[in-house]
Design a protein around this motif. Sequence first.
Motif, PDB file in Angstrom:
ATOM      1  N   MET A   8      -7.921 -31.488  -1.736  1.00 45.42           N
ATOM      2  CA  MET A   8      -8.014 -30.594  -0.581  1.00 45.42           C
ATOM      3  C   MET A   8      -9.360 -30.827   0.106  1.00 45.42           C
ATOM      4  N   ASP A   9      -9.380 -30.813   1.460  1.00 43.94           N
ATOM      5  CA  ASP A   9     -10.692 -30.927   2.093  1.00 43.94           C
ATOM      6  C   ASP A   9     -11.226 -29.530   2.426  1.00 43.94           C
ATOM      7  N   GLU A  10     -12.485 -29.521   2.944  1.00 46.76           N
ATOM      8  CA  GLU A  10     -13.182 -28.255   3.153  1.00 46.76           C
ATOM      9  C   GLU A  10     -12.448 -27.370   4.174  1.00 46.76           C
ATOM     10  N   ASP A  11     -11.969 -27.974   5.258  1.00 45.22           N
ATOM     11  CA  ASP A  11     -11.310 -27.172   6.297  1.00 45.22           C
ATOM     12  C   ASP A  11      -9.996 -26.587   5.796  1.00 45.22           C
ATOM     13  N   GLY A  12      -9.276 -27.375   5.015  1.00 46.07           N
ATOM     14  CA  GLY A  12      -8.018 -26.876   4.437  1.00 46.07           C
ATOM     15  C   GLY A  12      -8.292 -25.705   3.506  1.00 46.07           C
ATOM     16  N   ALA A  13      -9.325 -25.853   2.695  1.00 45.55           N
ATOM     17  CA  ALA A  13      -9.678 -24.786   1.744  1.00 45.55           C
ATOM     18  C   ALA A  13     -10.069 -23.517   2.493  1.00 45.55           C
ATOM     19  N   PHE A  14     -10.850 -23.685   3.561  1.00 45.79           N
ATOM     20  CA  PHE A  14     -11.320 -22.493   4.272  1.00 45.79           C
ATOM     21  C   PHE A  14     -10.155 -21.781   4.964  1.00 45.79           C
ATOM     22  N   GLU A  15      -9.203 -22.569   5.444  1.00 46.16           N
ATOM     23  CA  GLU A  15      -8.048 -21.962   6.110  1.00 46.16           C
ATOM     24  C   GLU A  15      -7.279 -21.062   5.130  1.00 46.16           C
ATOM     25  N   ILE A  16      -7.127 -21.538   3.902  1.00 52.56           N
ATOM     26  CA  ILE A  16      -6.442 -20.728   2.890  1.00 52.56           C
ATOM     27  C   ILE A  16      -7.276 -19.486   2.572  1.00 52.56           C
ATOM     28  N   ALA A  17      -8.571 -19.705   2.370  1.00 58.72           N
ATOM     29  CA  ALA A  17      -9.466 -18.599   1.996  1.00 58.72           C
ATOM     30  C   ALA A  17      -9.430 -17.497   3.051  1.00 58.72           C
ATOM     31  N   ARG A  18      -9.488 -17.916   4.294  1.00 58.25           N
ATOM     32  CA  ARG A  18      -9.638 -16.936   5.367  1.00 58.25           C
ATOM     33  C   ARG A  18      -8.333 -16.166   5.624  1.00 58.25           C
ATOM     34  N   ARG A  19      -7.220 -16.712   5.190  1.00 53.59           N
ATOM     35  CA  ARG A  19      -5.954 -16.005   5.412  1.00 53.59           C
ATOM     36  C   ARG A  19      -5.432 -15.327   4.143  1.00 53.59           C
ATOM     37  N   SER A  20      -6.318 -15.113   3.185  1.00 56.24           N
ATOM     38  CA  SER A  20      -5.891 -14.567   1.888  1.00 56.24           C
ATOM     39  C   SER A  20      -6.150 -13.083   1.740  1.00 56.24           C
ATOM     40  N   ARG A  21      -6.260 -12.382   2.830  1.00 53.30           N
ATOM     41  CA  ARG A  21      -6.495 -10.941   2.883  1.00 53.30           C
ATOM     42  C   ARG A  21      -7.493 -10.452   1.840  1.00 53.30           C
ATOM     43  N   GLY A  22      -8.600 -11.199   1.715  1.00 60.61           N
ATOM     44  CA  GLY A  22      -9.716 -10.742   0.880  1.00 60.61           C
ATOM     45  C   GLY A  22      -9.396 -10.666  -0.590  1.00 60.61           C
ATOM     46  N   THR A  23      -8.308 -11.319  -1.039  1.00 60.27           N
ATOM     47  CA  THR A  23      -7.780 -11.090  -2.389  1.00 60.27           C
ATOM     48  C   THR A  23      -7.607 -12.405  -3.164  1.00 60.27           C
ATOM     49  N   PRO A  24      -8.353 -12.597  -4.253  1.00 60.67           N
ATOM     50  CA  PRO A  24      -8.249 -13.850  -5.003  1.00 60.67           C
ATOM     51  C   PRO A  24      -6.839 -14.162  -5.487  1.00 60.67           C
ATOM     52  N   ARG A  25      -6.094 -13.142  -5.925  1.00 59.66           N
ATOM     53  CA  ARG A  25      -4.741 -13.441  -6.417  1.00 59.66           C
ATOM     54  C   ARG A  25      -3.889 -14.024  -5.292  1.00 59.66           C
ATOM     55  N   VAL A  26      -4.078 -13.512  -4.079  1.00 53.19           N
ATOM     56  CA  VAL A  26      -3.339 -14.044  -2.930  1.00 53.19           C
ATOM     57  C   VAL A  26      -3.818 -15.467  -2.632  1.00 53.19           C
ATOM     58  N   ALA A  27      -5.139 -15.682  -2.685  1.00 52.57           N
ATOM     59  CA  ALA A  27      -5.696 -17.014  -2.392  1.00 52.57           C
ATOM     60  C   ALA A  27      -5.114 -18.045  -3.353  1.00 52.57           C
ATOM     61  N   ASN A  28      -5.073 -17.704  -4.636  1.00 51.93           N
ATOM     62  CA  ASN A  28      -4.563 -18.657  -5.624  1.00 51.93           C
ATOM     63  C   ASN A  28      -3.068 -18.915  -5.452  1.00 51.93           C
ATOM     64  N   ARG A  29      -2.354 -17.891  -5.039  1.00 51.84           N
ATOM     65  CA  ARG A  29      -0.920 -18.054  -4.817  1.00 51.84           C
ATOM     66  C   ARG A  29      -0.664 -18.922  -3.580  1.00 51.84           C
ATOM     67  N   LEU A  30      -1.409 -18.641  -2.510  1.00 52.93           N
ATOM     68  CA  LEU A  30      -1.243 -19.450  -1.290  1.00 52.93           C
ATOM     69  C   LEU A  30      -1.624 -20.897  -1.555  1.00 52.93           C
ATOM     70  N   LEU A  31      -2.664 -21.084  -2.356  1.00 55.36           N
ATOM     71  CA  LEU A  31      -3.084 -22.448  -2.682  1.00 55.36           C
ATOM     72  C   LEU A  31      -1.931 -23.233  -3.306  1.00 55.36           C
ATOM     73  N   ARG A  32      -1.205 -22.602  -4.200  1.00 52.26           N
ATOM     74  CA  ARG A  32      -0.100 -23.316  -4.865  1.00 52.26           C
ATOM     75  C   ARG A  32       1.055 -23.577  -3.902  1.00 52.26           C
ATOM     76  N   ARG A  33       1.317 -22.622  -3.006  1.00 54.19           N
ATOM     77  CA  ARG A  33       2.399 -22.845  -2.045  1.00 54.19           C
ATOM     78  C   ARG A  33       2.011 -23.942  -1.041  1.00 54.19           C
ATOM     79  N   VAL A  34       0.746 -23.954  -0.627  1.00 52.17           N
ATOM     80  CA  VAL A  34       0.308 -24.985   0.327  1.00 52.17           C
ATOM     81  C   VAL A  34       0.308 -26.348  -0.369  1.00 52.17           C
ATOM     82  N   ARG A  35      -0.035 -26.376  -1.646  1.00 53.82           N
ATOM     83  CA  ARG A  35       0.041 -27.646  -2.387  1.00 53.82           C
ATOM     84  C   ARG A  35       1.487 -28.172  -2.398  1.00 53.82           C
ATOM     85  N   ASP A  36       2.464 -27.290  -2.632  1.00 48.93           N
ATOM     86  CA  ASP A  36       3.875 -27.715  -2.603  1.00 48.93           C
ATOM     87  C   ASP A  36       4.195 -28.364  -1.258  1.00 48.93           C
TER      88      ASP A  36
END
Length: 352
Positions: free
Chosen positions: A216-244
């Motif tokens: 993952m590059d920095e911009d991709g990571a930040f896009e996930i982080a910023r749309r994760s409604r302030g919640t690590p569990r959401v961030a980790n879940r979105l990360l896996r869906r975006v990886r798929d």
Amino acid sequence: MSGSSPSHAKMTEPHDRILSGRALPDDDSRIEASIRPQRLSDYIGQNRVKENLQIAVEAARSRNEALDHVLLYGPPGLGKTTLAQILANEMGSAIKVSAGPLLEKKGDLTAVLTSLDARDFFFLDEIHRLQPAMEEILYPAMEDFRVDLIIGQGPGARVHPYQLNKFTLIGATTRAGLIMAPLRSRFGIVHRLEFYTPEDLLRIVHRSAKILDIKMDEDGAFEIARRSRGTPRVANRLLRRVRDFAQVRAKGVIDLGVARDALSMLGIDEHGLDETDRNLMLAIIQKYGGGPVGLNTLAASLSEEEDAIEEIYEPYLMQLGLLDRTPRGRVATGLAYKHFQLEEPRRQPGLF
Ligand code: ADE
């Protein structure tokens, strides 16, 4: 997790919304558990809480005592369970896990309490949903490390005080307001977990990607982080869906374009809102003239549970400044009208 009892390991009920902070009882929660930080030094964010806990742990360890009872509260998915497990690790103790709704009989609770060794941890999630009879057992257990065992029934019943080992109760709740003062006052350490900043979430996303070997590059990571409604569990879940998505539709690497496309396919907007958030806000605006509208009316019109609205959806909408809770009901703010590009009706002054 050493010492955890399988019969008490069941957590909250399933809730499959991708942005829900609630735990999922499937593969996702297994992966979640595998990427959880194990020590305070690996735990990102919540700095004030972390520093305070670090001091309490060091002091308790140097006195060779159990840590004081800890109450953690805040929206789901912010790391209450993770912190409880970390505290047990830091103290070198075992942890047993249960949740308010799972403790149905007094015997369920006394069985756990009497099984705890000195300095063990008992993590009690959703403590606001504990029955009053269980709270009555907890008071002397927390204060004097005592449970009153009742032997026999009816007029011949006798009370046997039983001395417990000095343990640490970690209570967790999404609804601090529902915890009665006598229970709350028995916790020596009380902390509210806050939504995470995008910067902290960025570090969490990078950490998880490294563990899961996701490119993952920095911009991709930040896009996930910023749309994760302030919640690590959401961030980790979105990360896996975006990886798929990256694996199937791109070359397996998450960059800004991939992250944007994947998140929009998941129905998640620029601010991390999903369809349910949007339906909730649009119902207030379009069906109820911007509010105030009562929680029960809103829940019925969305076919959602009141609890889910209060615990999962509203905290983040309020944090974004889109929603206000007033004594007369929920109200869409001026910012909400801007967000949805709708014209705000002129309200008569003094109407609410
Ligand atoms: N994974 C989930 N929450 C985390 C946190 N606060 N720090 C590090 N990794 C995490």
